[in-house]
Scaffold this active site. Structure first.
Site, PDB file in Angstrom:
ATOM      1  N   ASP A  21      35.488  36.890  40.326  1.00  0.00           N
ATOM      2  CA  ASP A  21      36.936  36.235  40.203  1.00  0.00           C
ATOM      3  C   ASP A  21      36.137  34.297  41.429  1.00  0.00           C
ATOM      4  OD1 ASP A  21      36.577  37.387  42.061  1.00  0.00           O
ATOM      5  OD2 ASP A  21      39.281  37.258  42.763  1.00  0.00           O
ATOM      6  N   GLU A  67      39.223  40.298  42.622  1.00  0.00           N
ATOM      7  CA  GLU A  67      38.453  40.963  44.293  1.00  0.00           C
ATOM      8  C   GLU A  67      39.612  39.433  45.229  1.00  0.00           C
ATOM      9  OE1 GLU A  67      36.913  40.736  48.281  1.00  0.00           O
ATOM     10  OE2 GLU A  67      37.047  38.855  46.766  1.00  0.00           O
TER      11      GLU A  67
END
Length: 386
Positions: free
Chosen positions: A77, A135
């Protein structure tokens, strides 16, 4: 063909993949095109793969000889930041930027996958590749990946973070504490508002909030064993919107960082006591909200040693260095709650790569991808046959 030659062979492609993801980053929970690209590349290589954790991917390669199953993880991400790196691969997506280096993590792990795929007929064991979303955001993407079977039958796991604070060509390891648990607190002080010219008629939440900030800053210095690692920081104070009005409320937000669960609980108990005491002394009340983040990353020493030994075998111009723990957080810790393993840093700091993680101008030296690929591949191969 030896492993380093394969690393060199696949490095340019890994760099091109990294640049693709840097141009088209997706923030936590929205990694749909990232997932689609990963699945397409894996299917082109005819590698067994599947979607997982909503926007993540799990892939697996089996060696010719039975052995252990080793998981290798990358987070995928991006951050909600406008990219200012001023390169041909600068982000094309507004307010989305790989300013933490996760695009590099994808490249390292996918490059490692290509090396292992090419060597599979000579290898012992099974290699599972986890491309994990979310994350950077709670709830953790690691949890959803684990719930979706990422660690089923896995014997050990390794992961890495490309790390600007250490120099390019250095692999940073610890034999225990590496990254802290990132917790959050929010304190809302309720007082009594009024005109600034008549403070005696008010219960000033700004003054009380200021006293609380001072009190919180005594926790680590006076309540925690000085041999323990801990941080308490207030990052935001919000109160009022007029220069001559004392508001009804003031809100503080901050973070707690620690490695030991007892220390963690002790800090939050002290926050409660300090806030309650100061508010009682000033005829105010307060509401405390806490969000416990992921656990601390505490490496298993034997797996850190395996990484160090792998570095010693590398042909790339790299060295291993034991580094001090950092107070940043990382949800790789959830995997370590289920299986043993270790997390390490891949240095990318140079005279040109000077911007810190989460800065709009953050970028990496792409030689770090080459170094990470060789270390990751050698470590995984060694652990699978251990």
């Amino acid at each position: 063909m030896n492993l380093y030659t394969l690393t060199q062979k696949h490095h340019p492609w890994a760099v091109s993949l990294r640049r693709h993801f840097h141009q088209y980053p997706e923030v936590s929970g929205e990694e749909y095109q990232t997932q689609a690209k990963l699945l397409a590349e894996l299917k082109a290589l005819q590698i067994n793969c599947r979607p997982a954790g909503t926007t993540g991917v799990i892939a697996e390669i089996q060696g010719k000889i039975s052995g252990k199953t080793i998981a290798i993880r990358a987070d995928i991400d991006a951050l909600p930041i406008q990219d200012e790196c001023n390169t041909p691969y600068q982000s094309k997506n507004k307010n989305a930027c790989h300013a933490c280096g996760h695009d590099g993590h994808i490249a390292v792990v996918f490059g490692t996958l290509q090396i292992i795929h090419e060597l599979r007929d000579k290898l012992q064991g099974t290699f599972r590749f986890i491309f994990q979303p979310r994350e950077e955001q709670f709830p953790s993407g690691a949890v959803s990946m684990i719930e979706d079977g990422a660690l089923d039958n896995v014997d050990a796991i390794i992961g890495a973070h490309i790390w600007q604070p250490i120099s390019l060509g250095t692999i940073g390891i610890t034999y225990g504490n590496l990254m802290a648990s990132p917790d959050k607190f929010k304190i809302t002080v309720h007082g009594k508002g009024g005109h600034g010219s008549m403070p005696q008629q008010t219960v000033d939440p700004i003054l009380i909030a200021s006293q609380i900030v001072l009190g919180l800053n005594t926790i680590v210095s006076r309540s925690i064993d000085p041999l323990e690692l801990a941080v308490v920081s207030v990052g935001s104070i919000q109160a009022g919107n007029a220069f001559n009005i004392i508001p009804e409320t003031a809100t503080l937000e901050g973070t707690v960082r620690s490695f030991d669960e007892n220390v963690r609980q002790q800090i939050f108990a002290r926050i409660e006591a300090i806030v309650s005491g100061i508010c009682a002394a000033n005829d105010a009340t307060a509401k405390i909200e806490t969000l416990l983040g992921h656990p601390a990353i505490i490496n298993v020493p034997s797996y850190s040693k395996a990484i160090a030994k792998a570095v010693e075998k590398c042909h790339a111009p790299i060295k291993v260095e034991e580094v001090p723990p950092v107070m940043c957080g990382e949800d790789f810790s959830y995997y370590l709650k289920h299986v043993p393993g270790a997390f390490f840093f891949i240095g990318t700091g140079t005279d040109k790569m000077i911007y810190p993680h989460h800065h709009p101008k953050f970028d990496i030296d792409e030689r770090a991808i080459l170094y990470g690929m060789e270390v990751m591949a050698r470590t995984a191969i060694d652990l699978a046959k251990a």
